[in-house]
Design an enzyme around this catalytic site. Sequence first.
Site, PDB file in Angstrom:
ATOM      1  N   TYR A   1      56.168  39.199  54.183  1.00 51.29           N
ATOM      2  CA  TYR A   1      57.326  38.427  53.684  1.00 51.29           C
ATOM      3  C   TYR A   1      56.998  37.681  52.402  1.00 51.29           C
ATOM      4  O   TYR A   1      57.885  37.406  51.596  1.00 51.29           O
ATOM      5  CB  TYR A   1      57.878  37.512  54.779  1.00 51.29           C
TER       6      TYR A   1
ATOM      7  N   HIS B   1      55.110  54.485  56.435  1.00 50.48           N
ATOM      8  CA  HIS B   1      55.996  53.325  56.578  1.00 50.48           C
ATOM      9  C   HIS B   1      55.755  52.285  55.493  1.00 50.48           C
ATOM     10  O   HIS B   1      56.674  51.879  54.795  1.00 50.48           O
ATOM     11  CB  HIS B   1      55.804  52.696  57.970  1.00 50.48           C
ATOM     12  N   PHE B   2      54.488  51.850  55.350  1.00 47.47           N
ATOM     13  CA  PHE B   2      54.337  50.703  54.430  1.00 47.47           C
ATOM     14  C   PHE B   2      54.381  51.106  52.962  1.00 47.47           C
ATOM     15  O   PHE B   2      54.532  50.246  52.108  1.00 47.47           O
ATOM     16  CB  PHE B   2      53.141  49.811  54.787  1.00 47.47           C
ATOM     17  N   HIS B   3      54.297  52.402  52.662  1.00 48.23           N
ATOM     18  CA  HIS B   3      54.547  52.767  51.269  1.00 48.23           C
ATOM     19  C   HIS B   3      56.039  52.740  50.945  1.00 48.23           C
ATOM     20  O   HIS B   3      56.418  52.667  49.776  1.00 48.23           O
ATOM     21  CB  HIS B   3      53.919  54.125  50.926  1.00 48.23           C
TER      22      HIS B   3
ATOM     23  N   HIS C   1      51.135  39.524  58.944  1.00 44.93           N
ATOM     24  CA  HIS C   1      52.564  39.808  58.955  1.00 44.93           C
ATOM     25  C   HIS C   1      53.348  38.939  57.977  1.00 44.93           C
ATOM     26  O   HIS C   1      54.122  39.464  57.173  1.00 44.93           O
ATOM     27  CB  HIS C   1      53.202  39.811  60.337  1.00 44.93           C
TER      28      HIS C   1
ATOM     29  N   ARG D   1      45.607  57.909  60.350  1.00 49.21           N
ATOM     30  CA  ARG D   1      45.536  57.356  58.997  1.00 49.21           C
ATOM     31  C   ARG D   1      44.066  57.059  58.707  1.00 49.21           C
ATOM     32  O   ARG D   1      43.219  57.172  59.582  1.00 49.21           O
ATOM     33  CB  ARG D   1      46.375  56.083  58.872  1.00 49.21           C
ATOM     34  N   ARG D   2      43.780  56.687  57.469  1.00 49.79           N
ATOM     35  CA  ARG D   2      42.429  56.309  57.065  1.00 49.79           C
ATOM     36  C   ARG D   2      41.412  57.397  57.389  1.00 49.79           C
ATOM     37  O   ARG D   2      40.326  57.094  57.892  1.00 49.79           O
ATOM     38  CB  ARG D   2      42.019  55.001  57.743  1.00 49.79           C
TER      39      ARG D   2
HETATM   40  C1  HEM Z   1      50.815  55.201  43.062  1.00 47.67           C
HETATM   41  C2  HEM Z   1      51.377  55.590  44.185  1.00 47.67           C
HETATM   42  C3  HEM Z   1      50.644  55.512  45.500  1.00 47.67           C
HETATM   43  C4  HEM Z   1      50.034  56.544  46.174  1.00 47.67           C
HETATM   44  C5  HEM Z   1      49.952  58.008  45.773  1.00 47.67           C
HETATM   45  C6  HEM Z   1      49.412  55.958  47.346  1.00 47.67           C
HETATM   46  C7  HEM Z   1      48.639  56.667  48.260  1.00 47.67           C
HETATM   47  C8  HEM Z   1      47.884  56.114  49.279  1.00 47.67           C
HETATM   48  C9  HEM Z   1      46.990  56.837  50.153  1.00 47.67           C
HETATM   49  C10 HEM Z   1      46.749  58.336  50.122  1.00 47.67           C
HETATM   50  C11 HEM Z   1      46.406  55.927  50.978  1.00 47.67           C
HETATM   51  C12 HEM Z   1      45.304  56.181  51.988  1.00 47.67           C
HETATM   52  C13 HEM Z   1      45.823  56.386  53.354  1.00 47.67           C
HETATM   53  C14 HEM Z   1      44.741  56.514  54.396  1.00 47.67           C
HETATM   54  O1  HEM Z   1      43.747  57.255  54.224  1.00 47.67           O
HETATM   55  O2  HEM Z   1      44.927  55.894  55.437  1.00 47.67           O
HETATM   56  C15 HEM Z   1      46.948  54.624  50.650  1.00 47.67           C
HETATM   57  C16 HEM Z   1      46.647  53.452  51.294  1.00 47.67           C
HETATM   58  C17 HEM Z   1      47.246  52.224  51.028  1.00 47.67           C
HETATM   59  N1  HEM Z   1      48.173  51.949  50.034  1.00 47.67           N
HETATM   60 FE1  HEM Z   1      48.905  53.278  48.693  1.00 47.67          FE
HETATM   61  N2  HEM Z   1      49.677  54.611  47.363  1.00 47.67           N
HETATM   62  C18 HEM Z   1      50.442  54.302  46.263  1.00 47.67           C
HETATM   63  C19 HEM Z   1      50.967  53.063  45.945  1.00 47.67           C
HETATM   64  C20 HEM Z   1      50.814  51.917  46.705  1.00 47.67           C
HETATM   65  C21 HEM Z   1      51.453  50.665  46.442  1.00 47.67           C
HETATM   66  C22 HEM Z   1      52.417  50.394  45.286  1.00 47.67           C
HETATM   67  C23 HEM Z   1      51.020  49.794  47.397  1.00 47.67           C
HETATM   68  C24 HEM Z   1      51.354  48.350  47.600  1.00 47.67           C
HETATM   69  C25 HEM Z   1      51.842  47.524  46.699  1.00 47.67           C
HETATM   70  C26 HEM Z   1      50.088  50.506  48.244  1.00 47.67           C
HETATM   71  C27 HEM Z   1      49.423  49.949  49.327  1.00 47.67           C
HETATM   72  C28 HEM Z   1      48.503  50.617  50.115  1.00 47.67           C
HETATM   73  C29 HEM Z   1      47.782  50.002  51.203  1.00 47.67           C
HETATM   74  C30 HEM Z   1      47.875  48.541  51.648  1.00 47.67           C
HETATM   75  C31 HEM Z   1      46.981  50.996  51.775  1.00 47.67           C
HETATM   76  C32 HEM Z   1      46.106  50.872  53.012  1.00 47.67           C
HETATM   77  C33 HEM Z   1      44.676  50.821  52.762  1.00 47.67           C
HETATM   78  C34 HEM Z   1      43.964  50.785  54.082  1.00 47.67           C
HETATM   79  O3  HEM Z   1      44.283  51.568  55.000  1.00 47.67           O
HETATM   80  O4  HEM Z   1      43.090  49.922  54.201  1.00 47.67           O
HETATM   81  N3  HEM Z   1      49.994  51.784  47.801  1.00 47.67           N
HETATM   82  N4  HEM Z   1      47.839  54.772  49.599  1.00 47.67           N
HETATM   83 CU   LIG Z   2      54.139  43.057  60.834  1.00 48.10          CU
END
Ligand code: HEM
Ligand SMILES: [Cu+2]
Length: 541
Positions: A219, A366-368, A215, A429-430
């Site tokens: 920040y 949310h986190f995106h 968490h 998710r995932r």
């Molecule tokens: C280029 C644009 C982006 C797209 C299209 C995108 C798309 C996605 C998708 C489809 C997932 C997988 C979700 C799942 O199966 O649960 C994911 C996971 C994730 N994304 Fe992105 N994302 C983008 C940019 C970002 C950015 C800028 C960050 C952070 C700086 C980020 C952080 C994460 C994180 C932390 C996860 C989780 C991975 C996990 O579940 O272990 N993403 N994203």
């Molecule tokens: Cu938190």
Amino acid sequence: MSRWQRLPLAHFGVAVAAFGVAASMAVMQAMSRANLSLPARSEQIYYLSVTAHGVLMALVFTTFFIMGLGYVVARTALAQPVPGPGLAWISYTVALAGTLLTTGAILAGHSSVLYTFYPPLQAHPTFYIGLALVIVGSWGWCAVMILSHLSWRRTHPQAAVPLAMHGMMTTVIVWCLCTVAVAVEVVGMLIPWSLGWIKTVDPVLARTLFWFFGHPLVYFWLLPAYVVWYTILPREAGGKLFSDSLGRVVFVLFILLSTPVGFHHQFMDPGIHAGWKLFHTINTYAILFPSFVTAFTIVASLEVAGRMRGGQGLFGWVAKLPWGEPLFTAVVLSMLAFTLGGFGGAINAAFGMNAMIHNTAWVQGHFHLTVGTAVALTFMGASYWLLPRLTGRGLRFAAFAQVQPWLWFAGMMLFSISNHITGLLGMPRRIYEAGYQGAAQAATWAPWTAISAAGGIILFVSAMSYVLVVVGTVLWGPRLAAVPEIAYAEPLEPPSGGRTVWDRFGLWTVLAIVLIVLAYGYPLYSLVTMHRYGSPGVTGF
Ligand code: HEM
Ligand SMILES: [Cu+2]
């Protein structure tokens, strides 16, 4: 280019490279979840990709960008050379080596443990060793930042530290406090376990240590973005910061409240008493407060800017703001996304409603908005502002820099809103494919996952435009006759007097540690000593 700029530029180079690779993977993920056929689409590739994307975006892009920004602030806000350049370069090399090790382990295909690396999923030892090196490297950065502050303090015993450095110091403190837990988890549990030195690890203890870190990690990402919002945006908008002291109060509240909140990620975990979860929930709602104050202060600063530019009436000032400036649009759109993310966050933090959205696509929606837009888009905007100032070159392909923030925002609205909705419709998710092998429930998801994939494609175009502008500027940007200076916003009212209690970092750190011990002392003690039937838990107890 004189020498000091090389250090931050080297950091930004790693950040942008990680971002570019991770964004390319992301578009495939978004398409995969909509069941679109892609070459070599498989479960294995999906989890490899999501692991690499999460690690490269959330841990590498952010950390390297923040370290680079920290050096810029230490050099320019304090107007003195950064002490310990040798240590800074060694730390950079260690963190880069760690990044290459971890990324290599993921791409080699035996470390698809996702960026949270929860046991019992097990990665190759080099995955964890690489992460440990990234953290050690970041500690070196912390040391250089603290040394910078101390040496400035010696020559300015009674002055208030410039607000930009105040914000970076709170970032450093939050990071030092929380990385202790993940270091214990990685070095004490996961590395020995992956090497076969110990047979078992306790998943609940590992998750607790992870979220002790996880968490405050948000920040660590957000505070440097706030530094940009408070100290760069108001000036670039043509105005002044509404209140310097409110900024200091906000930063200090984050030192206190960033860490004792981690159980809001573990509401659904067994082994932690509901009373402790409640305590962390109360702290979580408390930490919404400094973000409300920030929303007020920044919007007030923008109103000041709009009126200084001649805006009239209730909302006339909005039109006067510099909507064509990439830094300005990127940051304002980031703040808009953060407002939406904040609504979702308040829902996530409520135990009952969390049960509804836990582990669903809502969470990634949310986190995106928060890290994926509020933080990442702010950093992209800050890059457009910093690059000419650091390289002495004008932006190349500047038109792309102007449309890129809008594209990111539009793409993210499609991606994020659709994921919130599919989450409420029960989509986890995932997961690699959202068809769920033809299950009836999954039929309701299909239109939304298609919208999400469309958002992913727009985001990809936006991400590549950013990379193009950065690379183009560094390699072919026109040399500027007059390089703009790195200057920070002035407050509307000059700060009264010098150093105040808000500048006493030692005091706030001690209070933060007290709160952490209250929030985590007993739960960790009970997890470590808990007797488990049939499962040895932590070796040695
Ligand atoms: C280029 C644009 C982006 C797209 C299209 C995108 C798309 C996605 C998708 C489809 C997932 C997988 C979700 C799942 O199966 O649960 C994911 C996971 C994730 N994304 Fe992105 N994302 C983008 C940019 C970002 C950015 C800028 C960050 C952070 C700086 C980020 C952080 C994460 C994180 C932390 C996860 C989780 C991975 C996990 O579940 O272990 N993403 N994203
Ligand atoms: Cu938190």
